[in-house]
Design an enzyme around this catalytic site. Structure first.
Site, PDB file in Angstrom:
ATOM      1  N   ASP A  34      20.185 -24.443  -0.585  1.00 39.84           N
ATOM      2  CA  ASP A  34      20.086 -25.603  -1.472  1.00 39.84           C
ATOM      3  C   ASP A  34      20.808 -26.786  -0.829  1.00 39.84           C
ATOM      4  O   ASP A  34      21.906 -26.638  -0.274  1.00 39.84           O
ATOM      5  CB  ASP A  34      20.696 -25.276  -2.845  1.00 39.84           C
ATOM      6  CG  ASP A  34      20.278 -26.279  -3.913  1.00 39.84           C
ATOM      7  OD1 ASP A  34      19.551 -25.885  -4.835  1.00 39.84           O
ATOM      8  OD2 ASP A  34      20.677 -27.471  -3.811  1.00 39.84           O
ATOM      9  N   ASN A  90      16.168 -21.854 -13.667  1.00 39.94           N
ATOM     10  CA  ASN A  90      16.108 -22.940 -14.642  1.00 39.94           C
ATOM     11  C   ASN A  90      14.657 -23.075 -15.109  1.00 39.94           C
ATOM     12  O   ASN A  90      13.734 -23.107 -14.292  1.00 39.94           O
ATOM     13  CB  ASN A  90      16.574 -24.248 -13.999  1.00 39.94           C
ATOM     14  CG  ASN A  90      18.057 -24.224 -13.665  1.00 39.94           C
ATOM     15  OD1 ASN A  90      18.838 -23.551 -14.341  1.00 39.94           O
ATOM     16  ND2 ASN A  90      18.464 -24.942 -12.631  1.00 39.94           N
ATOM     17  N   GLN A  97      15.717 -27.796 -15.004  1.00 41.03           N
ATOM     18  CA  GLN A  97      14.673 -27.651 -13.981  1.00 41.03           C
ATOM     19  C   GLN A  97      14.160 -29.025 -13.554  1.00 41.03           C
ATOM     20  O   GLN A  97      13.823 -29.867 -14.387  1.00 41.03           O
ATOM     21  CB  GLN A  97      13.503 -26.811 -14.510  1.00 41.03           C
ATOM     22  CG  GLN A  97      12.481 -26.489 -13.415  1.00 41.03           C
ATOM     23  CD  GLN A  97      11.364 -25.560 -13.881  1.00 41.03           C
ATOM     24  OE1 GLN A  97      11.235 -25.256 -15.074  1.00 41.03           O
ATOM     25  NE2 GLN A  97      10.556 -25.094 -12.943  1.00 41.03           N
ATOM     26  N   VAL A  99      12.246 -29.127 -10.278  1.00 39.03           N
ATOM     27  CA  VAL A  99      11.094 -28.846  -9.409  1.00 39.03           C
ATOM     28  C   VAL A  99      10.247 -27.793 -10.123  1.00 39.03           C
ATOM     29  O   VAL A  99      10.723 -26.674 -10.369  1.00 39.03           O
ATOM     30  CB  VAL A  99      11.551 -28.335  -8.023  1.00 39.03           C
ATOM     31  CG1 VAL A  99      10.330 -28.042  -7.153  1.00 39.03           C
ATOM     32  CG2 VAL A  99      12.468 -29.359  -7.340  1.00 39.03           C
ATOM     33  N   HIS A 103      11.226 -21.082  -8.721  1.00 40.58           N
ATOM     34  CA  HIS A 103      12.224 -20.774  -7.694  1.00 40.58           C
ATOM     35  C   HIS A 103      13.447 -20.165  -8.351  1.00 40.58           C
ATOM     36  O   HIS A 103      13.802 -20.519  -9.477  1.00 40.58           O
ATOM     37  CB  HIS A 103      12.636 -22.027  -6.927  1.00 40.58           C
ATOM     38  CG  HIS A 103      13.137 -23.135  -7.808  1.00 40.58           C
ATOM     39  ND1 HIS A 103      12.280 -23.936  -8.526  1.00 40.58           N
ATOM     40  CD2 HIS A 103      14.383 -23.562  -8.107  1.00 40.58           C
ATOM     41  CE1 HIS A 103      12.994 -24.816  -9.222  1.00 40.58           C
ATOM     42  NE2 HIS A 103      14.275 -24.601  -8.991  1.00 40.58           N
ATOM     43  N   HIS A 105      17.576 -19.544  -8.040  1.00 36.84           N
ATOM     44  CA  HIS A 105      18.833 -19.928  -7.399  1.00 36.84           C
ATOM     45  C   HIS A 105      19.640 -18.651  -7.204  1.00 36.84           C
ATOM     46  O   HIS A 105      20.003 -17.989  -8.177  1.00 36.84           O
ATOM     47  CB  HIS A 105      19.653 -20.859  -8.294  1.00 36.84           C
ATOM     48  CG  HIS A 105      19.017 -22.192  -8.554  1.00 36.84           C
ATOM     49  ND1 HIS A 105      19.428 -23.342  -7.928  1.00 36.84           N
ATOM     50  CD2 HIS A 105      18.013 -22.551  -9.379  1.00 36.84           C
ATOM     51  CE1 HIS A 105      18.699 -24.370  -8.368  1.00 36.84           C
ATOM     52  NE2 HIS A 105      17.842 -23.921  -9.254  1.00 36.84           N
TER      53      HIS A 105
HETATM   54  P1  AMP Z   1      16.002 -26.970 -10.233  1.00 33.90           P
HETATM   55  O1  AMP Z   1      16.879 -28.120 -10.664  1.00 33.90           O
HETATM   56  O2  AMP Z   1      16.314 -25.656 -10.863  1.00 33.90           O
HETATM   57  O3  AMP Z   1      14.522 -27.336 -10.348  1.00 33.90           O
HETATM   58  O4  AMP Z   1      16.326 -26.744  -8.685  1.00 33.90           O
HETATM   59  C1  AMP Z   1      15.914 -27.618  -7.688  1.00 33.90           C
HETATM   60  C2  AMP Z   1      16.931 -27.505  -6.582  1.00 33.90           C
HETATM   61  O5  AMP Z   1      16.365 -28.041  -5.392  1.00 33.90           O
HETATM   62  C3  AMP Z   1      18.236 -28.278  -6.833  1.00 33.90           C
HETATM   63  O6  AMP Z   1      19.331 -27.373  -6.871  1.00 33.90           O
HETATM   64  C4  AMP Z   1      18.326 -29.231  -5.639  1.00 33.90           C
HETATM   65  O7  AMP Z   1      19.642 -29.399  -5.157  1.00 33.90           O
HETATM   66  C5  AMP Z   1      17.428 -28.556  -4.622  1.00 33.90           C
HETATM   67  N1  AMP Z   1      16.839 -29.427  -3.621  1.00 33.90           N
HETATM   68  C6  AMP Z   1      16.301 -30.663  -3.800  1.00 33.90           C
HETATM   69  N2  AMP Z   1      15.839 -31.155  -2.633  1.00 33.90           N
HETATM   70  C7  AMP Z   1      16.088 -30.206  -1.690  1.00 33.90           C
HETATM   71  C8  AMP Z   1      15.852 -30.106  -0.274  1.00 33.90           C
HETATM   72  N3  AMP Z   1      15.230 -31.086   0.409  1.00 33.90           N
HETATM   73  N4  AMP Z   1      16.244 -28.996   0.362  1.00 33.90           N
HETATM   74  C9  AMP Z   1      16.875 -28.000  -0.312  1.00 33.90           C
HETATM   75  N5  AMP Z   1      17.116 -28.014  -1.638  1.00 33.90           N
HETATM   76  C10 AMP Z   1      16.728 -29.110  -2.321  1.00 33.90           C
END
Ligand code: AMP
Length: 118
Positions: A34, A90, A97, A99, A103, A105
């Protein structure tokens, strides 16, 4: 009128359009660090398909893929944090959430005791 759907952030990482620190990959699943870690070990474990927005959809439609993801989480935890970990999906904006490509974590230690907070 044709509707174009933007590829998700994770689809762009899988396609190597965006750099990431990839720690595992097979035909179906990828894992990378992350970018904003919330624990000493913070990996994102991601099915390559963008078909499922969240873990509920994944579990309903592709339980074997979810089971494979969990097995890979254990393997990664064995390699990166002594086999013990917290797994977070999430699900929905109010749960954090951002993205909408399913996925997990993987958070590894040491983690603070007595809290589910990141
Ligand atoms: P969520 O908030 O559960 O949708 O998780 C999305 C995660 O993607 C967050 O913890 C971000 O820090 C992570 N994230 C966003 N951009 C990137 C990236 N380019 N490379 C790795 N992780 C990322």
């Amino acid at each position: 009128m044709a509707i174009t759907v933007e590829p998700s952030l994770f689809t762009r990482i899988i396609a190597r359009e965006i750099p990431a620190d990839i720690v595992f990959e097979n035909e179906r699943i990828i894992a990378f660090r992350d970018i904003a870690p919330k624990a000493p070990v913070h990996l994102l474990v991601v099915p390559k398909t963008a078909e499922f927005a969240n873990v509920t959809e994944l579990a309903a439609a592709a339980p074997a893929l979810l089971a494979e993801l969990v097995a890979i989480v254990q393997q990664l935890a064995d390699d990166h944090c002594g086999g013990q970990y917290r797994l977070v999906f999430n699900t929905g904006p109010l749960a954090g959430q951002t993205v909408f490509h399913v996925h997990a974590h993987l958070l590894g230690g040491p983690l603070p005791e007595g809290t589910l907070g990141q």
